[in-house]
Each structure stands twice: as C-alpha cells, then as structure tokens.
Design a protein around this motif. Structure first.
Motif, PDB file in Angstrom:
ATOM      1  N   CYS A  44       1.205  -1.518   0.427  1.00  0.00           N
ATOM      2  CA  CYS A  44      -0.143   0.155   0.014  1.00  0.00           C
ATOM      3  C   CYS A  44       1.261   1.270  -0.497  1.00  0.00           C
ATOM      4  O   CYS A  44       1.986   1.421   0.842  1.00  0.00           O
ATOM      5  N   HIS A  46       0.028   4.131   1.520  1.00  0.00           N
ATOM      6  CA  HIS A  46       0.068   4.914   2.693  1.00  0.00           C
ATOM      7  C   HIS A  46       1.295   4.390   3.533  1.00  0.00           C
ATOM      8  O   HIS A  46       2.406   4.802   3.931  1.00  0.00           O
ATOM      9  N   ARG A  47       1.535   2.584   3.537  1.00  0.00           N
ATOM     10  CA  ARG A  47       2.565   2.516   4.815  1.00  0.00           C
ATOM     11  C   ARG A  47       3.142   1.351   4.149  1.00  0.00           C
ATOM     12  O   ARG A  47       3.585   0.198   5.277  1.00  0.00           O
ATOM     13  N   VAL A  49       2.435  -1.518   3.778  1.00  0.00           N
ATOM     14  CA  VAL A  49       1.539  -2.733   3.914  1.00  0.00           C
ATOM     15  C   VAL A  49       1.512  -3.848   3.313  1.00  0.00           C
ATOM     16  O   VAL A  49       0.475  -3.406   2.094  1.00  0.00           O
ATOM     17  N   CYS A  63      -7.696  -2.044   2.147  1.00  0.00           N
ATOM     18  CA  CYS A  63      -5.912  -2.145   2.446  1.00  0.00           C
ATOM     19  C   CYS A  63      -6.862  -2.056   3.955  1.00  0.00           C
ATOM     20  O   CYS A  63      -7.280  -1.790   5.046  1.00  0.00           O
ATOM     21  N   HIS A  66      -5.791   0.435   7.284  1.00  0.00           N
ATOM     22  CA  HIS A  66      -6.196   2.345   7.663  1.00  0.00           C
ATOM     23  C   HIS A  66      -7.524   2.076   6.274  1.00  0.00           C
ATOM     24  O   HIS A  66      -8.441   3.334   6.341  1.00  0.00           O
ATOM     25  N   GLY A  67      -7.451   1.283   5.965  1.00  0.00           N
ATOM     26  CA  GLY A  67      -9.175   1.227   5.058  1.00  0.00           C
ATOM     27  C   GLY A  67      -9.222   1.679   3.691  1.00  0.00           C
ATOM     28  O   GLY A  67      -9.979   2.067   2.822  1.00  0.00           O
ATOM     29  N   TRP A  68      -7.669   1.703   2.872  1.00  0.00           N
ATOM     30  CA  TRP A  68      -7.876   3.342   2.222  1.00  0.00           C
ATOM     31  C   TRP A  68      -8.342   2.212   1.473  1.00  0.00           C
ATOM     32  O   TRP A  68      -7.743   0.388   0.862  1.00  0.00           O
TER      33      TRP A  68
END
Ligand code: FES
Ligand SMILES: [Fe+2]
Length: 391
Positions: A44, A46-47, A49, A63, A66-68
């Motif tokens: 992802c 973002h982080r 993951v 994801c 955080h649910g993106w």
C-alpha cells in the motif's frame, strides 16, 4: 517482451494472492468473479503494508490497515481518515501488463515496480546502543538478553529499574526514561504478559501512535464504534520526543452513568499520546463525562531483525465509577487490552519490511499521520546524533 509467470490461472480469484516475479513482491487478484486478473506491487502506498492482506469489496481492494480503497485500475477512491478526494499520489499506479496464456498468468518484466525502500530503521540500527531498553519485568529477567541483534549479560551491563521493568543501556544513553508516575497516585497498575512480534520496534511504535487504524484493525474489539474521520490535531515537540492531546468521540457502554440513564453512550474522551525515543510510549485516555482514566504504558525491546518484545502496563482509575477498580475489573481490562494488542500483532505478522522507513518520499503521509511523521523525524535525528552511527 519478456514475460514472467507469477501464478496458475486457476489459483487467481477474488482473494488477493501474494506472488513474486524476479524477487519483486506482487499481488494478483480478479476484481470480480471471472474478471481478468490485475497485478500491483504488493504494498500500500500509505504505510507499505502488503495489499495481499487487503480484502476485495465491490470491486475495490480495501487495505487492512487504514481502509484506503483502490479500484481495478489502482486509483485510490476512498481515504477514510479525511474528507474530499484522495490525493493522486495515494493511488497504486499502473500495475505491470498481464498476459493470461496456457492456464498461466504472467507479467511483463519491464513493468515490474520498484523494489521495497532501503535505509529502514531496523531493530539492529547501531544508534540503538545509545538508549535505555526494557529487557524484562523486574525479578523475571534471564541472565542474558537480546538487544539490537546482540546478546548481553545483564549482570555486566548498565541497568536501572523503572515502572517495574528492568532497563539496559549498552552505551551512554542519549535520553532518559519517562518520569515516575507521581501524579498518578490513585491508580491500580497491571501488566499484560509481554509478547513478541516479528515487526520492528519502529513499526510497533508507529502502530501505537496511529489514530486512523481503529475501525479497520480493531473492528473485532472497540473499533467498530470509532470514528473513521480523524480530526485535525497538533503535536508538540519535547526533548527526544513529542506529545499530542486529542479529543475524540467514543461509545462508553460500561459507564454506570449510561446504565442509570444519566449520560448518553456516545461520549467525549481526551487522548494524550506521549512518545520518547527510541521506543517509550504512553497513551492516557480520560473519559471526560464518566471521570475514568486509563493510562497505557507501552515499551518495545528491539531484540533482532525479526523480533521485538512488547511490554504493556495499564494504570486504571475510576473505572466503573469507583476510584480503585476491583481485581475482576482490572482482569477484564487487561484481557480486553490483550485482545486489542493481538489484533495489532496479527497485522504486524503480515508486514514484510524489516524496519520503519524514515524518508518521507518512501510512504504517503496524510493529515492523520502527524504523530507518525514526528516519530520518523525524531528517530532520524536520534540515528544521526549517536556517536557510533556511521551517518
Ligand atoms: S491504508 Fe494501507 S497502510 Fe494505511
Ligand atoms: Fe492498534
């Protein structure tokens, strides 16, 4: 064009599947039953993951952290912690070209995504010698302990006791320990059994400071009632650390005032996060209406590249409307917190990176990540300030 086989066609369904091509981690799935397979880098933006831990819902990949949400083209179409359209950089970017032939799924070698970032802050970062680390609950520490990839004989090292833990600093520590809890004179303290996680202590600390993952990672405990939107919050800098005070809405069904009809179940809470390098953390939760306070002390021992030991202590005051909670109340709080921690650990076991990325460009920080941004900056400063660091 060179094609690299990644999976048998029959193995690819609507459940994301982790595969590799030339050593590069990828995720392959069908965005709907019978649809053509799509492939993306297995991380992802973002982080970082793995997206192979994501779930597919209505053609969108969600994801796990955080649910993106990403559509079949890789565009980020939902970023739950903030309102408005997700920034373009939140998208996955086009995946490699995919060919399905002779029952096999292959990707174009020239389209492979960039490898995972380097320069991570791992549990074996040389700077970690210059810090206090927890090595066990006082009185229960074995003669030798693991720290930053090395074994230490406890009796020969510099040690001190704080919060009921034994701490060890292999070299002159750059920063001190959290002060003793003088102002917490009215609380009952209880340890959770220490646990191990394969994630690095930096990632564990980032997870603790993260305020946007509750509805997704903790849906099985308290997360379902938590707000997805994260209000803007501020972070103040402290010596080798930072602090953030946030007010949040939450559901408080255990409050006796709710049962008696004196208060609504939806209440306000003040959450104070405190961080000190490298891995000392504290969260104080003050229930502003019910008057209860829960403090969670959270310390991480960076043992090796693949192991972190986590120590969690709860300080409880005013739970259930009485100043000192009874033993069964304390037991229930500890058991609940263990379940919450287990949810974080389950996700951490899916993570692949051996450390925390410190370069801002390696991840995509959004507004809710302000604490994580401070954590990365402070760890970066810590790394360069220590004498043994090659810099
Ligand atoms: S949404 Fe994927 S890591 Fe945050
Ligand atoms: Fe969590």
């Amino acid at each position: 064009m060179r094609w690299l086989t990644i999976a048998a066609e029959s193995d690819v369904g609507t459940r994301p599947l982790a595969v590799t091509a030339d050593g590069v981690p990828l995720v392959v799935l069908r965005p709907g039953p019978g649809a053509d397979p799509v492939v993306f880098a297995d991380r992802c933006p973002h982080r970082l993951v793995p997206l192979s831990a994501a779930t597919l819902d209505n053609g969108r990949l969600r994801c796990a952290y955080h649910g993106w949400e990403f559509d079949a083209s890789g565009a980020c179409v939902e970023l739950p912690s903030q309102e408005g359209r997700p920034p373009p950089r939140a998208s996955l970017g086009p995946g490699p070209r995919v060919r399905v032939a002779d029952g096999m799924v292959a990707v174009a070698a020239e389209d492979l995504p960039a490898p995972d970032p380097s320069g991570l802050f791992t549990n074996e970062d040389p700077s970690l010698r210059h810090a206090w680390h927890p090595v066990g609950i006082a009185g229960q520490v074995p003669p030798t302990v693991m720290l930053a990839g090395r074994e230490f004989e406890v009796a020969r090292e510099r040690t001190t006791e704080r919060w009921g833990l034994l701490w060890l600093a292999p070299a002159e520590p750059l920063t001190g320990l959290f002060p003793d809890p003088d102002e917490d004179d009215a609380f009952v303290g209880a340890w959770l059994p220490p646990v191990r996680t394969p994630a690095s202590a930096g990632v564990v600390a980032d997870n603790f400071l993260d305020v946007a993952h509750f509805p997704f990672v903790h849906a099985g405990t308290f997360g379902a009632a938590e707000a997805r939107l994260v209000d803007r919050y501020e972070v103040t800098t402290e010596d080798w650390g930072c602090r953030s005070v946030q007010e949040q809405w939450f559901d408080n069904p255990g409050d006796p005032g709710v049962a008696a009809g004196r208060r609504p179940v939806r209440q306000r809470r003040r959450a104070t996060y405190v961080y000190r390098a490298p891995f000392q953390l504290m969260l104080r939760l003050e229930e502003l209406d019910a008057g209860a306070t829960k403090t969670i002390l959270f310390f991480a021992q960076p043992e090796s590249l693949t192991s972190t030991r986590v120590y969690t202590k709860m300080l409880l005051h005013g739970i259930g409307g009485v100043p000192d909670p009874a033993p069964e109340v304390v037991r229930a709080e500890v058991e609940f917190e263990e379940r919450v921690l287990a949810e974080d650990l389950a996700l951490q076991r899916r993570m692949r990176l051996t450390g925390l990325p410190l370069r801002p460009r390696d991840e995509l920080h959004v507004r809710a990540d302000l604490l994580g941004v401070h954590l990365r900056r402070i760890l970066g400063d810590f790394r360069t300030a220590t004498p043994s660091c090659p810099s």
